[in-house]
Design a protein around this motif. Sequence first.
Motif, short mmCIF file in Angstrom:
data_model
loop_
_atom_site.label_atom_id
_atom_site.label_comp_id
_atom_site.label_asym_id
_atom_site.label_seq_id
_atom_site.Cartn_x
_atom_site.Cartn_y
_atom_site.Cartn_z
N PRO A 5 0.87 -1.03 0.10
CA PRO A 5 0.01 0.03 0.17
C PRO A 5 0.79 1.33 -0.03
CG PRO A 5 -0.45 -1.48 1.89
CD PRO A 5 0.79 -2.04 1.18
N ILE A 6 0.18 2.30 -0.44
CA ILE A 6 1.16 3.69 -0.67
C ILE A 6 0.57 4.82 0.27
CG2 ILE A 6 2.11 2.94 -2.75
CD1 ILE A 6 -0.05 4.49 -4.25
N THR A 7 1.37 5.58 0.59
CA THR A 7 1.07 6.80 1.40
C THR A 7 1.86 8.05 1.03
OG1 THR A 7 0.63 7.90 3.52
CG2 THR A 7 2.40 6.25 3.43
N VAL A 8 1.19 9.17 0.66
CA VAL A 8 1.66 10.32 0.23
C VAL A 8 1.19 11.43 1.31
CG1 VAL A 8 1.79 9.86 -2.00
CG2 VAL A 8 -0.13 11.21 -1.05
N GLU A 9 1.99 12.69 1.39
CA GLU A 9 1.53 13.64 2.19
C GLU A 9 0.50 14.59 1.41
OE1 GLU A 9 4.64 16.29 3.58
OE2 GLU A 9 3.31 17.98 4.12
N VAL A 10 -0.53 15.00 1.92
CA VAL A 10 -1.55 16.01 1.53
C VAL A 10 -1.56 17.26 2.21
CG1 VAL A 10 -2.94 14.31 0.16
CG2 VAL A 10 -3.45 14.71 2.59
N ALA A 11 -1.72 18.44 1.69
CA ALA A 11 -1.70 19.71 2.19
C ALA A 11 -2.94 20.56 1.81
CB ALA A 11 -0.35 20.37 2.02
N THR A 12 -3.57 20.15 0.73
CA THR A 12 -4.73 21.06 0.32
C THR A 12 -5.95 20.00 -0.44
OG1 THR A 12 -4.01 20.86 -2.07
CG2 THR A 12 -3.27 22.88 -0.73
N ALA A 13 -7.19 20.62 -0.59
CA ALA A 13 -8.11 20.03 -1.04
C ALA A 13 -7.76 19.10 -2.49
CB ALA A 13 -9.12 20.61 -1.21
N LYS A 14 -7.01 19.75 -3.25
CA LYS A 14 -6.63 19.45 -4.63
C LYS A 14 -5.89 18.06 -4.50
CE LYS A 14 -5.90 19.96 -9.04
NZ LYS A 14 -5.22 18.75 -9.42
N HIS A 15 -4.71 18.35 -3.46
CA HIS A 15 -3.93 17.05 -3.22
C HIS A 15 -4.72 15.84 -2.91
CE1 HIS A 15 -0.35 20.02 -1.76
NE2 HIS A 15 -0.62 20.06 -3.14
N VAL A 16 -5.57 16.12 -2.05
CA VAL A 16 -6.63 15.04 -1.64
C VAL A 16 -7.16 14.39 -2.91
CG1 VAL A 16 -8.74 14.37 -0.24
CG2 VAL A 16 -7.00 16.01 0.72
N GLN A 17 -8.11 15.24 -3.44
CA GLN A 17 -8.66 14.80 -4.71
C GLN A 17 -7.52 13.87 -5.80
OE1 GLN A 17 -10.02 18.42 -6.16
NE2 GLN A 17 -11.42 18.53 -4.54
N ASP A 18 -6.49 14.37 -5.91
CA ASP A 18 -5.38 13.75 -6.85
C ASP A 18 -5.22 12.48 -6.29
OD1 ASP A 18 -5.72 15.99 -8.47
OD2 ASP A 18 -3.63 16.72 -8.23
N ALA A 19 -4.80 12.55 -4.98
CA ALA A 19 -4.38 10.98 -4.36
C ALA A 19 -5.51 10.17 -4.29
CB ALA A 19 -4.12 11.48 -2.64
N LEU A 20 -6.81 10.55 -4.06
CA LEU A 20 -7.81 9.80 -4.07
C LEU A 20 -7.93 9.03 -5.45
CD1 LEU A 20 -10.38 11.25 -1.82
CD2 LEU A 20 -8.84 9.45 -1.41
N GLN A 21 -7.82 10.19 -6.49
CA GLN A 21 -7.84 9.39 -7.88
C GLN A 21 -6.84 8.54 -8.25
OE1 GLN A 21 -7.81 12.85 -10.54
NE2 GLN A 21 -7.78 11.41 -12.27
N PHE A 22 -5.59 8.50 -7.52
CA PHE A 22 -4.72 7.55 -7.95
C PHE A 22 -4.43 6.37 -6.96
CE2 PHE A 22 -3.24 10.77 -10.77
CZ PHE A 22 -2.98 10.14 -11.87
N GLU A 23 -5.64 6.32 -6.06
CA GLU A 23 -5.63 5.13 -5.16
C GLU A 23 -4.71 4.95 -4.12
OE1 GLU A 23 -7.17 1.84 -7.48
OE2 GLU A 23 -8.82 2.83 -8.29
N VAL A 24 -4.38 6.41 -3.62
CA VAL A 24 -3.28 6.18 -2.79
C VAL A 24 -4.12 5.60 -1.43
CG1 VAL A 24 -1.99 7.70 -0.91
CG2 VAL A 24 -1.96 8.24 -3.49
N ASP A 25 -3.41 4.82 -0.64
CA ASP A 25 -4.21 3.96 0.52
C ASP A 25 -4.19 4.77 1.94
OD1 ASP A 25 -4.50 1.52 -1.33
OD2 ASP A 25 -2.25 1.69 -1.27
N ILE A 26 -3.28 5.50 2.01
CA ILE A 26 -3.30 6.14 3.38
C ILE A 26 -2.76 7.41 3.10
CG2 ILE A 26 -2.11 6.20 5.64
CD1 ILE A 26 -1.76 3.17 5.53
N LEU A 27 -3.32 8.59 3.97
CA LEU A 27 -2.79 9.81 3.43
C LEU A 27 -2.09 10.27 4.85
CD1 LEU A 27 -6.05 11.45 2.20
CD2 LEU A 27 -4.13 10.44 0.90
N TRP A 28 -1.07 11.01 4.54
CA TRP A 28 -0.73 11.87 5.92
C TRP A 28 -0.65 13.22 5.65
CZ3 TRP A 28 4.08 10.39 3.11
CH2 TRP A 28 4.85 11.11 3.10
N ILE A 29 -0.48 13.98 6.87
CA ILE A 29 -0.55 15.19 6.81
C ILE A 29 0.56 15.78 7.46
CG2 ILE A 29 -2.02 17.52 8.02
CD1 ILE A 29 -4.37 15.86 7.58
N GLY A 30 1.33 16.80 6.82
CA GLY A 30 2.58 17.10 7.23
C GLY A 30 2.63 18.11 8.61
N ALA A 31 3.75 18.12 8.98
CA ALA A 31 4.10 19.10 10.26
C ALA A 31 3.74 20.65 9.88
CB ALA A 31 5.37 19.11 10.98
#
Length: 362
Positions: A86-112
């Motif tokens: 499974p893959i995880t990426v950092e998201v910081a905006t709504a657009k990042h979330v949409q893109d990550a979901l579109q590419f079926e990222v499995d876990i999201l993380w929010i950065g410091a």
Amino acid sequence: MQTQVNSMKELIKEKWNKRPLIISGPCSAESEEQVIETATRLKQTGKVDVLRAGVWKPRTKPGLFEGIGTKGLPWLALAKKITGMPITVEVATAKHVQDALQFEVDILWIGARSTVNPFSIQEIADALKGVDIPVLIKNPINPDLELWSGGIERLQKVGLQHIGMIHRGFSSYGNTEYRNAPMWHLPIEMKRRFPGMPLICDPSHICGSRLLLQEVAQKSIDLDFDGIMMESHIDPDNAWSDAKQQVTPERLAEILDSLVWRQENTDEKEFITALATLREQINQLDDELITLLGQRMKIADKIGVYKKQNNITILQTNRWNDILDRAFKKGENLGLSKEFVTKYFDAVHLESINHQNKVMNS
Ligand code: PEP
Ligand code: MN
């Protein structure tokens, strides 16, 4: 296809509940080859559960590598296909979330750098309304547990069921050993506030260098953390971001092998955790005291310069009596004995005089 999706969902569920949960991968995705080779070598270690890579990199200063962007997501999707991780990426905006979901990222993380900003967290939370995905939230850069807790609450409020915390250390004054001081008592307090919520340690961003990774990872295990996120890169020295703190997948495996996952009974574990928390609080306060004493002596040096220019003696008895009187009164309210306050201030005064002496006679 549907069975594939279902089995991935099962796998995420299984991974999410696995202890220890090990997440690794490069600080940043740089090229398709780099992502695939890292993923393959991490998979070969047999020790990594989830592949991480940043594609959007919030950098403190402009001019540093700010991430490859959305074009890195297909590389991660391919790495997942090849390795099954499974893959995880950092998201910081709504657009990042949409893109990550579109590419079926499995876990999201929010950065410091996002956790410090309630607007960012709210934007991410709103974009995740009604979405069933695990989200890990890093502590804010500054040691403020309300921001961290507030971030978690915002995610809980939109209905997210699988939220975890990542401890990546805190920016602090007067601590040079780490890039971000661990201040262990703070994540432990979060464990108390959010019982049962997974807490993962990120030794890479705490250490800022390869040297202390093992030690910090072990400490987190001893404090009963649920897993580790550690950066790894196929060519650490030439990484486009955070080069000093990354290790090769093989070195990562060595570090993971060297860790001791203790199996104390619960009572003993609680005792060790409580003791370690208190000791950490003392270490933190001692660090601050030493830093403050250093600052006090710097001011004494400045006064020395001034006295020298104006030809005034170092010791001025009235001033010293004032200082002691103030300290006795304050100390009494705080339960400090007069004897201790006297001894302490004598030592501080002596050091101050030595500093001024040096300045005045140089
Ligand atoms: C990262 O994980 O690469 C990162 C940018 O971390 P942090 O948000 O902890 O600085
Ligand atoms: Mn990084």
